[in-house]
Design a protein around this motif. Structure first.
Motif, PDB file in Angstrom:
ATOM      1  N   THR A 101       0.813  -1.221   0.000  1.00 55.50           N
ATOM      2  CA  THR A 101       0.000   0.000   0.000  1.00 55.50           C
ATOM      3  C   THR A 101       0.842   1.265   0.000  1.00 55.50           C
ATOM      4  OG1 THR A 101      -0.089   0.191   2.419  1.00 55.50           O
ATOM      5  CG2 THR A 101      -1.758  -1.211   1.352  1.00 55.50           C
ATOM      6  N   GLY A 102       2.147   1.137   0.234  1.00 59.07           N
ATOM      7  CA  GLY A 102       2.997   2.309   0.390  1.00 59.07           C
ATOM      8  C   GLY A 102       3.031   2.835   1.809  1.00 59.07           C
ATOM      9  N   ALA A 103       2.274   2.224   2.713  1.00 59.57           N
ATOM     10  CA  ALA A 103       2.160   2.736   4.081  1.00 59.57           C
ATOM     11  C   ALA A 103       2.336   1.626   5.113  1.00 59.57           C
ATOM     12  CB  ALA A 103       0.808   3.417   4.260  1.00 59.57           C
ATOM     13  N   PRO A 104       3.497   0.967   5.147  1.00 61.12           N
ATOM     14  CA  PRO A 104       3.695  -0.121   6.106  1.00 61.12           C
ATOM     15  C   PRO A 104       4.078   0.345   7.502  1.00 61.12           C
ATOM     16  CG  PRO A 104       5.642   0.096   4.753  1.00 61.12           C
ATOM     17  CD  PRO A 104       4.637   1.079   4.212  1.00 61.12           C
ATOM     18  N   GLN A 105       4.320   1.655   7.686  1.00 60.63           N
ATOM     19  CA  GLN A 105       4.627   2.143   9.021  1.00 60.63           C
ATOM     20  C   GLN A 105       3.987   3.507   9.226  1.00 60.63           C
ATOM     21  OE1 GLN A 105       8.944   2.344   9.141  1.00 60.63           O
ATOM     22  NE2 GLN A 105       8.927   4.556   8.829  1.00 60.63           N
ATOM     23  N   ASN A 106       3.906   3.915  10.487  1.00 64.97           N
ATOM     24  CA  ASN A 106       3.245   5.173  10.801  1.00 64.97           C
ATOM     25  C   ASN A 106       3.832   6.338  10.020  1.00 64.97           C
ATOM     26  OD1 ASN A 106       1.304   4.229  12.517  1.00 64.97           O
ATOM     27  ND2 ASN A 106       2.235   5.001  14.388  1.00 64.97           N
ATOM     28  N   ARG A 405       1.732  -8.944  10.581  1.00 61.22           N
ATOM     29  CA  ARG A 405       3.151  -8.591  10.412  1.00 61.22           C
ATOM     30  C   ARG A 405       3.452  -7.371  11.262  1.00 61.22           C
ATOM     31  NH1 ARG A 405       4.787  -4.958   6.346  1.00 61.22           N
ATOM     32  NH2 ARG A 405       6.123  -6.483   5.290  1.00 61.22           N
ATOM     33  N   ASN A 406       4.719  -7.229  11.623  1.00 57.76           N
ATOM     34  CA  ASN A 406       5.067  -6.040  12.392  1.00 57.76           C
ATOM     35  C   ASN A 406       4.988  -4.798  11.525  1.00 57.76           C
ATOM     36  OD1 ASN A 406       7.961  -7.185  11.452  1.00 57.76           O
ATOM     37  ND2 ASN A 406       8.175  -4.980  11.743  1.00 57.76           N
ATOM     38  N   ALA A 407       4.697  -3.682  12.148  1.00 63.72           N
ATOM     39  CA  ALA A 407       4.694  -2.405  11.433  1.00 63.72           C
ATOM     40  C   ALA A 407       6.122  -2.002  11.129  1.00 63.72           C
ATOM     41  CB  ALA A 407       4.013  -1.337  12.280  1.00 63.72           C
ATOM     42  N   GLY A 408       6.289  -1.255  10.036  1.00 61.70           N
ATOM     43  CA  GLY A 408       7.612  -0.765   9.690  1.00 61.70           C
ATOM     44  C   GLY A 408       8.137  -1.386   8.417  1.00 61.70           C
ATOM     45  N   THR A 409       9.319  -0.950   8.043  1.00 57.03           N
ATOM     46  CA  THR A 409       9.971  -1.455   6.838  1.00 57.03           C
ATOM     47  C   THR A 409      11.074  -2.450   7.149  1.00 57.03           C
ATOM     48  OG1 THR A 409      11.450   0.465   6.860  1.00 57.03           O
ATOM     49  CG2 THR A 409       9.438   0.642   5.548  1.00 57.03           C
ATOM     50  N   SER A 410      11.403  -2.639   8.431  1.00 55.33           N
ATOM     51  CA  SER A 410      12.412  -3.615   8.836  1.00 55.33           C
ATOM     52  C   SER A 410      11.728  -4.830   9.438  1.00 55.33           C
ATOM     53  CB  SER A 410      13.372  -3.005   9.860  1.00 55.33           C
ATOM     54  OG  SER A 410      14.057  -1.899   9.314  1.00 55.33           O
ATOM     55  N   PRO A 411      12.063  -6.026   8.977  1.00 55.62           N
ATOM     56  CA  PRO A 411      11.385  -7.222   9.481  1.00 55.62           C
ATOM     57  C   PRO A 411      11.698  -7.498  10.937  1.00 55.62           C
ATOM     58  CG  PRO A 411      13.233  -7.834   8.079  1.00 55.62           C
ATOM     59  CD  PRO A 411      13.089  -6.350   7.961  1.00 55.62           C
ATOM     60  N   SER A 412      10.685  -7.877  11.679  1.00 52.80           N
ATOM     61  CA  SER A 412      10.850  -8.323  13.054  1.00 52.80           C
ATOM     62  C   SER A 412      10.107  -9.631  13.270  1.00 52.80           C
ATOM     63  CB  SER A 412      10.347  -7.260  14.035  1.00 52.80           C
ATOM     64  OG  SER A 412      10.457  -7.723  15.368  1.00 52.80           O
ATOM     65  N   TRP A 413       8.816  -9.677  12.856  1.00 49.38           N
ATOM     66  CA  TRP A 413       8.050 -10.907  13.025  1.00 49.38           C
ATOM     67  C   TRP A 413       6.919 -10.981  12.010  1.00 49.38           C
ATOM     68  CZ3 TRP A 413       2.951  -9.870  13.954  1.00 49.38           C
ATOM     69  CH2 TRP A 413       2.644  -8.649  14.569  1.00 49.38           C
ATOM     70  N   LEU A 414       6.497 -12.190  11.736  1.00 49.52           N
ATOM     71  CA  LEU A 414       5.298 -12.508  10.972  1.00 49.52           C
ATOM     72  C   LEU A 414       4.492 -13.513  11.787  1.00 49.52           C
ATOM     73  CD1 LEU A 414       6.678 -13.084   7.344  1.00 49.52           C
ATOM     74  CD2 LEU A 414       5.287 -11.154   8.112  1.00 49.52           C
ATOM     75  N   ALA A 415       3.191 -13.499  11.621  1.00 42.78           N
ATOM     76  CA  ALA A 415       2.352 -14.432  12.370  1.00 42.78           C
ATOM     77  C   ALA A 415       1.206 -14.914  11.506  1.00 42.78           C
ATOM     78  CB  ALA A 415       1.811 -13.759  13.638  1.00 42.78           C
ATOM     79  N   VAL A 416       0.731 -16.110  11.812  1.00 42.03           N
ATOM     80  CA  VAL A 416      -0.451 -16.671  11.162  1.00 42.03           C
ATOM     81  C   VAL A 416      -1.343 -17.219  12.268  1.00 42.03           C
ATOM     82  CG1 VAL A 416       0.778 -18.859  10.756  1.00 42.03           C
ATOM     83  CG2 VAL A 416      -1.323 -18.358   9.491  1.00 42.03           C
ATOM     84  N   PHE A 474       9.415  -9.271   4.254  1.00 39.65           N
ATOM     85  CA  PHE A 474       9.843  -9.771   5.557  1.00 39.65           C
ATOM     86  C   PHE A 474      10.197 -11.258   5.499  1.00 39.65           C
ATOM     87  CE2 PHE A 474       7.542  -6.517   8.512  1.00 39.65           C
ATOM     88  CZ  PHE A 474       8.249  -5.496   7.908  1.00 39.65           C
ATOM     89  N   ALA A 475       9.492 -11.984   4.652  1.00 37.08           N
ATOM     90  CA  ALA A 475       9.688 -13.437   4.592  1.00 37.08           C
ATOM     91  C   ALA A 475      11.008 -13.813   3.948  1.00 37.08           C
ATOM     92  CB  ALA A 475       8.533 -14.088   3.842  1.00 37.08           C
ATOM     93  N   THR A 476      11.671 -12.867   3.304  1.00 37.66           N
ATOM     94  CA  THR A 476      12.966 -13.171   2.682  1.00 37.66           C
ATOM     95  C   THR A 476      14.127 -12.941   3.643  1.00 37.66           C
ATOM     96  OG1 THR A 476      13.248 -10.928   1.791  1.00 37.66           O
ATOM     97  CG2 THR A 476      12.035 -12.523   0.434  1.00 37.66           C
ATOM     98  N   GLU A 477      13.882 -12.333   4.786  1.00 41.66           N
ATOM     99  CA  GLU A 477      14.936 -12.166   5.788  1.00 41.66           C
ATOM    100  C   GLU A 477      15.385 -13.548   6.251  1.00 41.66           C
ATOM    101  OE1 GLU A 477      17.026 -11.708   9.458  1.00 41.66           O
ATOM    102  OE2 GLU A 477      15.113 -12.766   9.216  1.00 41.66           O
ATOM    103  N   ASP A 478      16.678 -13.761   6.353  1.00 44.55           N
ATOM    104  CA  ASP A 478      17.220 -15.108   6.551  1.00 44.55           C
ATOM    105  C   ASP A 478      16.611 -15.843   7.739  1.00 44.55           C
ATOM    106  OD1 ASP A 478      18.807 -14.839   4.350  1.00 44.55           O
ATOM    107  OD2 ASP A 478      20.652 -14.366   5.453  1.00 44.55           O
ATOM    108  N   LYS A 479      16.553 -15.188   8.900  1.00 45.07           N
ATOM    109  CA  LYS A 479      16.076 -15.879  10.095  1.00 45.07           C
ATOM    110  C   LYS A 479      14.590 -16.198   9.997  1.00 45.07           C
ATOM    111  CE  LYS A 479      19.622 -14.019  13.173  1.00 45.07           C
ATOM    112  NZ  LYS A 479      19.917 -13.184  14.362  1.00 45.07           N
ATOM    113  N   ILE A 480      13.817 -15.283   9.424  1.00 47.66           N
ATOM    114  CA  ILE A 480      12.389 -15.558   9.262  1.00 47.66           C
ATOM    115  C   ILE A 480      12.170 -16.662   8.234  1.00 47.66           C
ATOM    116  CG2 ILE A 480      10.237 -14.588   8.362  1.00 47.66           C
ATOM    117  CD1 ILE A 480      10.855 -12.022   9.803  1.00 47.66           C
ATOM    118  N   ALA A 481      12.893 -16.580   7.116  1.00 47.25           N
ATOM    119  CA  ALA A 481      12.760 -17.619   6.085  1.00 47.25           C
ATOM    120  C   ALA A 481      13.140 -18.988   6.643  1.00 47.25           C
ATOM    121  CB  ALA A 481      13.635 -17.268   4.886  1.00 47.25           C
TER     122      ALA A 481
END
Length: 496
Positions: A101-106, A405-416, A474-481
């Motif tokens: 959307t162009g708006a992943p963080q505040n 997913r966490n807010a922001g442009t830097s990956p921290s966590w994803l959840a389902v 976010f899913a391409t970040e090594d630890k999350i992937a």
């Protein structure tokens, strides 16, 4: 039979007019940072210890909001797609995940080319108005009638950012009604009354909009900046709940269970203040009273049953659970939101929907409930086939999940999340699996326990599919992937 051109045109025009008349108005009420447990209709779905999280008897009565559950559908497991204002609202009004959307963080502006609920309904003959906090226009504060407005037509009372407590109206022009000693707008509540306190003020503007005569159906969004902090509210709500004996939640200063590393920053061990909860309850009560005024206005205009009414919030507020205030993480208090819909033509009264839903599902669901077709591509789901009358044919659909997913442009966590479990993968920890049936307080990690292998694999597979479908970076970040793969591949092959 042959139609003359005039007769055919008149016939088609009559069909078009009938279709327009049959389309419902849409009233979407959005609160900000609203803990779902403060609503009576949600407490009815919970055990006593979950319903009265801040001590026995620590409740606020919300009969007007509860009415929507009594006369419509209550979603027991609705979640903010990203539990922070801007990305959650971006998902809500576009049906897309925040990173698209162009708006992943505040304070990031919504991309202007993205189809929105307002644009789609406007193109189908609706007049659209937005009243209250927007938070999708970028950094402007308050920025009345922001430049990036999502395609809403009437935006005079839309402000981009801020949790203003007192507003003014001078010659039809809105402004913040409280100023500091330098003349800048501030969050002061002094001398605010039932005309100037923000919740009341915005409701007055919404009622004026409802009473505006028009042959077109309307889309009206009323976005209250409460019960977000600062926890202040006008009299008499400021002392209405001072008599309650507020206690810290069970998870406050919990020392017997490990904290997940994905919890990250935030105010650690905030000092519990019962007076802050009293003011929070007061804000919720003020919202409920004003929501009742909106319903009464619709009734007076003869539009109550012809209006699709939605009540929700952009995210929750932990209110001291897990030693945290506010939001931003996947805990229930932070990410779970109220979601209620009333539309008698399509929804049976007292429906309780127990499947997971996300704010990303809101726009496609509203459109299909209203009978609006669109070529816009959504990443969220329309839930109409699951909640509307005669929806039993969906029994063979695949198990439901929603993604966070966490807010922001830097990956921290994803959840389902599915109907019982919540799987979280992160950059700072091994996977976490919450069993919300056995452990509603979310104190234990069930990942790796015997008997959870299948559910971890199922949820990991759904998370992998989501990442590929939406191209979530976010899913391409090594630890999350690696964590997602670790969930999908049998655990025996991936020892801890």
């Amino acid at each position: 039979m042959r139609f003359g051109l005039y007769t055919l045109t008149l016939f088609l025009s009559t069909i078009s007019l009938a279709s327009a008349v049959e389309r419902p108005n849409v009233l979407l009420v959005v609160t900000d940072e609203h803990n779902f447990r403060t609503l009576g209709c949600y407490r009815e779905q919970l055990s006593a210890d979950q319903a009265e999280m801040w001590g026995p008897g620590s409740i606020v009565e919300t009969p007007n909001i509860d009415r929507i559950a009594d006369e419509g559908v209550l979603f027991t497991r609705a979640y903010a797609t990203a539990p922070v204002c801007t990305p959650s609202r971006a998902a809500m009004f576009t049906g897309r995940f925040p990173h698209n959307t162009g708006a992943p963080q505040n304070n990031m502006p919504l991309r202007t080319e993205v189809p929105t609920l307002a644009k789609i309904l406007s193109s189908n003959g609706y007049r659209s108005s937005y009243i209250g906090k927007w938070h999708l226009g970028g950094p402007g504060k308050p920025e009345w009638a922001p430049n990036v407005d999502g395609g809403f037509e009437n935006t005079a009372f839309m402000f981009n950012r801020g949790h203003w407590k007192k507003l003014a109206l001078t010659d039809g022009v809105p402004s913040v009604g409280s100023r500091n000693n330098k003349g800048a707008p501030d969050y002061g509540v002094e001398e605010a009354d039932d005309k100037t306190f923000t919740t009341d003020y915005l409701t007055d503007r919404a009622i004026e909009s409802i009473r505006h005569p028009s042959d077109e159906p309307f889309l009206l969004v009323v976005s209250y900046p409460d019960p977000h902090g600062p926890n202040t509210v006008r009299a008499p709500y400021d002392s209405m709940y001072d008599h309650l004996r507020f206690l810290p939640p069970r998870t406050y200063q919990q020392k017997d269970s490990p904290k997940p590393n994905w919890l990250g920053g935030g105010p650690n061990h905030p000092v519990f203040r019962g007076e802050q909860m009293s003011k929070y309850f007061g804000m919720v009560k003020c919202i409920d009273d004003n929501f009742g005024r909106l319903l009464e206005s619709l009734k007076q205009q003869g539009q109550l049953d012809s209006t699709l009414i939605v009540f929700t919030s952009d995210h929750g507020d932990l209110c001291y659970e897990h030693d945290r205030l506010n939001k931003g993480n996947p805990y229930e208090g932070s990410a779970r939101v109220p979601l209620l819909i009333r539309y008698p033509d399509r929804i049976t009264a007292k429906t309780v929907y127990e499947g997971p839903a996300g704010t990303v599902d809101l726009t496609p669901t509203i459109l299909t409930l209203a009978g609006i077709s669109t070529d816009a591509a959504f990443e969220g789901r329309s839930l109409t086939s699951r909640i509307a009358k005669n929806a039993r044919s969906t029994i063979n659909l695949p198990p439901e999940v929603t993604f966070l997913r966490n807010a922001g442009t830097s990956p921290s966590w994803l959840a389902v999340v599915d109907g019982r479990y919540k799987l979280i993968v992160s950059t700072k920890d091994r996977p976490w699996l919450f069993d919300l049936q056995e452990d509603p307080d979310e104190l234990l990690n069930y990942y790796g326990r015997p008997g959870t292998e299948d559910i971890v694999k199922q949820l990991g597979t759904r998370l992998m599919d989501y990442a590929q479908r939406t191209q979530d970076p976010f899913a391409t970040e090594d630890k999350i992937a690696n964590s997602i793969e670790r969930c999908v591949v049998p655990l025996i092959a991936n020892p801890r």
